[in-house]
Design a protein around this motif. Sequence first.
Motif, PDB file in Angstrom:
ATOM      1  N   THR A 123       1.996   5.665   7.963  1.00 17.73           N
ATOM      2  CA  THR A 123       3.033   4.749   8.449  1.00 17.73           C
ATOM      3  C   THR A 123       2.545   3.301   8.425  1.00 17.73           C
ATOM      4  OG1 THR A 123       2.300   5.252  10.707  1.00 17.73           O
ATOM      5  CG2 THR A 123       4.230   6.437   9.884  1.00 17.73           C
ATOM      6  N   ASP A 124       1.260   3.080   8.722  1.00 19.21           N
ATOM      7  CA  ASP A 124       0.714   1.727   8.668  1.00 19.21           C
ATOM      8  C   ASP A 124       0.707   1.197   7.236  1.00 19.21           C
ATOM      9  OD1 ASP A 124       0.243   1.788  11.397  1.00 19.21           O
ATOM     10  OD2 ASP A 124      -1.821   2.497  11.166  1.00 19.21           O
ATOM     11  N   ALA A 125       0.374   2.067   6.286  1.00 17.53           N
ATOM     12  CA  ALA A 125       0.369   1.672   4.881  1.00 17.53           C
ATOM     13  C   ALA A 125       1.763   1.293   4.410  1.00 17.53           C
ATOM     14  CB  ALA A 125      -0.198   2.800   4.025  1.00 17.53           C
ATOM     15  N   LEU A 126       2.745   2.109   4.766  1.00 13.55           N
ATOM     16  CA  LEU A 126       4.122   1.832   4.352  1.00 13.55           C
ATOM     17  C   LEU A 126       4.648   0.542   4.980  1.00 13.55           C
ATOM     18  CD1 LEU A 126       5.643   5.414   4.458  1.00 13.55           C
ATOM     19  CD2 LEU A 126       5.115   4.050   2.434  1.00 13.55           C
ATOM     20  N   GLN A 127       4.268   0.314   6.217  1.00  9.89           N
ATOM     21  CA  GLN A 127       4.693  -0.919   6.881  1.00  9.89           C
ATOM     22  C   GLN A 127       4.115  -2.133   6.181  1.00  9.89           C
ATOM     23  OE1 GLN A 127       3.282  -1.495  10.933  1.00  9.89           O
ATOM     24  NE2 GLN A 127       5.150  -2.568  11.479  1.00  9.89           N
ATOM     25  N   LEU A 128       2.853  -2.058   5.790  1.00 10.62           N
ATOM     26  CA  LEU A 128       2.211  -3.169   5.098  1.00 10.62           C
ATOM     27  C   LEU A 128       2.843  -3.388   3.726  1.00 10.62           C
ATOM     28  CD1 LEU A 128      -0.023  -5.295   5.102  1.00 10.62           C
ATOM     29  CD2 LEU A 128      -1.595  -3.549   4.237  1.00 10.62           C
ATOM     30  N   ILE A 129       3.129  -2.308   3.016  1.00  7.48           N
ATOM     31  CA  ILE A 129       3.776  -2.417   1.711  1.00  7.48           C
ATOM     32  C   ILE A 129       5.151  -3.057   1.849  1.00  7.48           C
ATOM     33  CG2 ILE A 129       4.837  -1.037  -0.122  1.00  7.48           C
ATOM     34  CD1 ILE A 129       2.416   0.860   0.156  1.00  7.48           C
ATOM     35  N   ASP A 130       5.859  -2.702   2.906  1.00  8.83           N
ATOM     36  CA  ASP A 130       7.187  -3.277   3.153  1.00  8.83           C
ATOM     37  C   ASP A 130       7.089  -4.769   3.438  1.00  8.83           C
ATOM     38  OD1 ASP A 130      10.086  -2.928   3.624  1.00  8.83           O
ATOM     39  OD2 ASP A 130       9.582  -3.464   5.681  1.00  8.83           O
ATOM     40  N   ILE A 131       6.077  -5.178   4.185  1.00 10.31           N
ATOM     41  CA  ILE A 131       5.895  -6.599   4.508  1.00 10.31           C
ATOM     42  C   ILE A 131       5.529  -7.399   3.267  1.00 10.31           C
ATOM     43  CG2 ILE A 131       4.405  -8.227   5.762  1.00 10.31           C
ATOM     44  CD1 ILE A 131       4.210  -6.103   7.983  1.00 10.31           C
ATOM     45  N   ILE A 132       4.611  -6.869   2.463  1.00 11.52           N
ATOM     46  CA  ILE A 132       4.167  -7.572   1.255  1.00 11.52           C
ATOM     47  C   ILE A 132       5.300  -7.686   0.252  1.00 11.52           C
ATOM     48  CG2 ILE A 132       2.614  -7.453  -0.729  1.00 11.52           C
ATOM     49  CD1 ILE A 132       1.186  -8.232   1.829  1.00 11.52           C
ATOM     50  N   ASP A 133       6.064  -6.596   0.068  1.00 12.23           N
ATOM     51  CA  ASP A 133       7.258  -6.577  -0.779  1.00 12.23           C
ATOM     52  C   ASP A 133       6.962  -7.081  -2.195  1.00 12.23           C
ATOM     53  OD1 ASP A 133       9.895  -6.161  -1.472  1.00 12.23           O
ATOM     54  OD2 ASP A 133      10.546  -8.142  -0.799  1.00 12.23           O
TER      55      ASP A 133
END
Length: 269
Positions: A153-163
């Motif tokens: 979940t932390d990885a996906l959140q970071l990927i979403d932020i970086i976009d």
Amino acid sequence: MAKFSMNQMTTLRWSFEQDCFRYREAGLSAIHVWRDKLHDFGEAKGAILLEELGLEVSALSWAGGFTGSDGRNFKDAVADAKHAVDLAQELHAGCLIVYSGARGGHISKHAQRLFSGALEKLIPYAEAHGVTLAIKPIRHKYGSDWTLVRRMTDALQLIDIIDSQRFKLVLDLYEFGDQAEVLDNLHLLVPYLALVQVGDRGCEPLEEPNRCLLGDGHLSLNATISKLIQLGYDGPFDIELMGRDVQQLEYDHLLAHSMGYLQAMNSAT
């Protein structure tokens, strides 16, 4: 049909040149390159050898250590990561795996800021060079020595932020292949996957990873790989075997067993 590559950590004691020739002889068409091995052989020579043998580079490992946990300062770690991007471009690597580094003596927020600051510099550089950066969550205890990103979940959140289309995810089935919250949501992960790593596990690791021969552990690798393919993942499955259970085995045996397992799996799907 699943596409497979072999991770050079599987045959740690072999040289880069040995890896390339033995993998090709075993029937593999892709390799996960580790920079230390390539550096010892010579980066330019290595790129030529890979091309001559027709070995695709599924991934390049690794860049990172931005928190200073490996002894480098932030500036040097970023400079090294940019060199790794250049190398990944030269090798036409499927992705460059990036680790933040350990938290070390920092408070969590500062360590996260260092990682975020590094990504702010690296993402545009990777985009300009057509290279995909990929982060790999490591949930087990030893993961704290490598990365701040421990949960999916932390990885996906970071990927979403970086976009960015050039910032993706590595799913290691050795780490998450028995985690229901991951396996039940593979459909959410597939669009973000740059690489899937394959290793079996007979018991929970302690201080170090302990991967066993494929099929000898309790992970449902066949079912998970089949499901990932059905969901649209068309990237490589990277075989990484290391640890107490396999370190005494002959590398030729590791290759032959892995290829036999993969061929049987492909025949059954």
